[in-house]
Motif scaffolding. Sequence first.
Motif, PDB file in Angstrom:
ATOM      1  N   THR A 286       1.277 -15.155  11.065  1.00  0.00           N
ATOM      2  CA  THR A 286       1.260 -13.752  10.690  1.00  0.00           C
ATOM      3  C   THR A 286       0.197 -13.556   9.624  1.00  0.00           C
ATOM      4  OG1 THR A 286       3.623 -13.502  11.153  1.00  0.00           O
ATOM      5  CG2 THR A 286       2.605 -11.832   9.764  1.00  0.00           C
ATOM      6  N   ILE A 287      -0.667 -12.595   9.834  1.00  0.00           N
ATOM      7  CA  ILE A 287      -1.739 -12.314   8.877  1.00  0.00           C
ATOM      8  C   ILE A 287      -1.182 -11.398   7.787  1.00  0.00           C
ATOM      9  CG2 ILE A 287      -4.108 -11.524   8.612  1.00  0.00           C
ATOM     10  CD1 ILE A 287      -3.653 -13.885  10.587  1.00  0.00           C
ATOM     11  N   VAL A 288      -1.252 -11.841   6.540  1.00  0.00           N
ATOM     12  CA  VAL A 288      -0.603 -11.112   5.439  1.00  0.00           C
ATOM     13  C   VAL A 288      -1.566 -10.883   4.282  1.00  0.00           C
ATOM     14  CG1 VAL A 288       1.711 -11.956   6.007  1.00  0.00           C
ATOM     15  CG2 VAL A 288       0.255 -13.286   4.457  1.00  0.00           C
ATOM     16  N   LEU A 289      -1.210  -9.891   3.462  1.00  0.00           N
ATOM     17  CA  LEU A 289      -1.933  -9.630   2.225  1.00  0.00           C
ATOM     18  C   LEU A 289      -1.303 -10.466   1.122  1.00  0.00           C
ATOM     19  CD1 LEU A 289      -3.893  -7.917   0.412  1.00  0.00           C
ATOM     20  CD2 LEU A 289      -2.017  -6.279   0.176  1.00  0.00           C
ATOM     21  N   VAL A 290      -2.080 -11.337   0.514  1.00  0.00           N
ATOM     22  CA  VAL A 290      -1.571 -12.195  -0.553  1.00  0.00           C
ATOM     23  C   VAL A 290      -2.355 -11.945  -1.827  1.00  0.00           C
ATOM     24  CG1 VAL A 290      -0.811 -13.977   1.060  1.00  0.00           C
ATOM     25  CG2 VAL A 290      -3.085 -14.130   0.033  1.00  0.00           C
ATOM     26  N   GLY A 291      -1.754 -12.317  -2.949  1.00  0.00           N
ATOM     27  CA  GLY A 291      -2.411 -12.165  -4.241  1.00  0.00           C
ATOM     28  C   GLY A 291      -2.054 -13.310  -5.160  1.00  0.00           C
ATOM     29  N   GLY A 292      -2.892 -13.524  -6.161  1.00  0.00           N
ATOM     30  CA  GLY A 292      -2.563 -14.502  -7.191  1.00  0.00           C
ATOM     31  C   GLY A 292      -1.307 -14.080  -7.920  1.00  0.00           C
ATOM     32  N   ILE A 293      -0.589 -15.021  -8.477  1.00  0.00           N
ATOM     33  CA  ILE A 293       0.700 -14.731  -9.096  1.00  0.00           C
ATOM     34  C   ILE A 293       0.559 -13.772 -10.271  1.00  0.00           C
ATOM     35  CG2 ILE A 293       0.735 -16.591 -10.800  1.00  0.00           C
ATOM     36  CD1 ILE A 293       3.610 -15.520  -8.425  1.00  0.00           C
ATOM     37  N   GLU A 294      -0.640 -13.690 -10.873  1.00  0.00           N
ATOM     38  CA  GLU A 294      -0.878 -12.782 -11.997  1.00  0.00           C
ATOM     39  C   GLU A 294      -1.243 -11.372 -11.543  1.00  0.00           C
ATOM     40  OE1 GLU A 294      -0.367 -13.501 -15.159  1.00  0.00           O
ATOM     41  OE2 GLU A 294       0.300 -15.505 -14.558  1.00  0.00           O
ATOM     42  N   THR A 295      -1.373 -11.163 -10.241  1.00  0.00           N
ATOM     43  CA  THR A 295      -1.702  -9.823  -9.722  1.00  0.00           C
ATOM     44  C   THR A 295      -0.484  -8.914  -9.838  1.00  0.00           C
ATOM     45  OG1 THR A 295      -3.262 -10.775  -8.130  1.00  0.00           O
ATOM     46  CG2 THR A 295      -2.484  -8.531  -7.704  1.00  0.00           C
ATOM     47  N   ASP A 296      -0.636  -7.779 -10.496  1.00  0.00           N
ATOM     48  CA  ASP A 296       0.465  -6.830 -10.683  1.00  0.00           C
ATOM     49  C   ASP A 296       0.550  -5.916  -9.457  1.00  0.00           C
ATOM     50  OD1 ASP A 296       2.402  -5.077 -11.486  1.00  0.00           O
ATOM     51  OD2 ASP A 296       1.362  -4.382 -13.297  1.00  0.00           O
ATOM     52  N   GLY A 297       1.562  -6.133  -8.640  1.00  0.00           N
ATOM     53  CA  GLY A 297       1.707  -5.354  -7.413  1.00  0.00           C
ATOM     54  C   GLY A 297       2.760  -4.279  -7.465  1.00  0.00           C
ATOM     55  N   GLN A 298       3.301  -3.973  -8.649  1.00  0.00           N
ATOM     56  CA  GLN A 298       4.373  -2.980  -8.750  1.00  0.00           C
ATOM     57  C   GLN A 298       3.916  -1.595  -8.285  1.00  0.00           C
ATOM     58  OE1 GLN A 298       6.050  -2.980 -12.698  1.00  0.00           O
ATOM     59  NE2 GLN A 298       7.065  -4.959 -12.414  1.00  0.00           N
ATOM     60  N   THR A 299       2.739  -1.179  -8.722  1.00  0.00           N
ATOM     61  CA  THR A 299       2.225   0.135  -8.317  1.00  0.00           C
ATOM     62  C   THR A 299       2.071   0.201  -6.806  1.00  0.00           C
ATOM     63  OG1 THR A 299       1.026   0.391 -10.409  1.00  0.00           O
ATOM     64  CG2 THR A 299       0.314   1.764  -8.541  1.00  0.00           C
TER      65      THR A 299
END
Length: 300
Positions: A160-173
């Motif tokens: 499955t192709i997914v959007l990932v981020g570093g653990i420090e990326t703030d994804g709340q917004t």
Amino acid sequence: MVNLEWYRSFKAIYKTGTLTGAAENLFISQPGVSLHLSSLESYVGYKLFERTGRKMIPTEKGKVLYNFIVEPLTKLEDAEKHFQKSTEKHTPTISVGMCFETFQITLEQYISTLPFNVIIRFGEYPEMLDQLDKGILDLIITPQKSNSANVEHEAFSSETIVLVGGIETDGQTFNSLVKKKDLAGMEVWLRQQKWYGTAGDMEHLLRFWQLNFGKHADFRPNYIVPNLNSIVRCLSGGKGLAIIPDFLCKKEVEEGKVKVIWEGTSKLTNTLYFGCRKNTQYASEIHIIKKLFKEVMVSI
């Protein structure tokens, strides 16, 4: 008389676009590649490439020469592969094609345990499918299927192709925008982030963006790195975004170094296939590799 190695070097430069890439492809020194090219240009009487920065751009005459020599040269290389002596005559040699990242995650750590010789080749899927049909490759791992009647495919896993981020990326917004189904706001937020990508390949990003936003992703990543595994290492413990297959970062997600930010409103899933010729003489060897792949993919 033309030295065949001049043509080999010319073809490698044409395909890789650099002297360094050609040297690595041929396992010879860069000065050796330069010497081959200059000798060939001297022989034919005109320039075959324009040197622009680090790139080698073929001239019009270079393109014509390439089209003349590529097919016969490929046939000679195929003949060389099939008739070369193995270090152990009784040991079969299997040629396997897959993407670089799949090899690193799956077969790399087990290859020394295989009871036969193995040649691993990396390349684009259409090219590998063609080489499989022609007998250059014996087995490929691919999300694409061939139309050839000589080739059979066996589905064994999916990604499955997914959007990932570093653990420090703030994804709340972003998560709030997802809950509101605010596609316009989501797109604005995503464009404001720092992105990682690989050289010359934006397929995952383009397909994911088209599926979820219904438009072309008209921006380039900020950081271009050699391969998808490099992206995972760069993201680990830091900030940034990328769109990659989920199995490539499962370990880092479990360790809390990388996080899956979004799987998309519509999931982008690829089926992975084994591809081999129907009348292969290496059925038992291919079965061993298939079995190993299935065990590794289950454990990932």
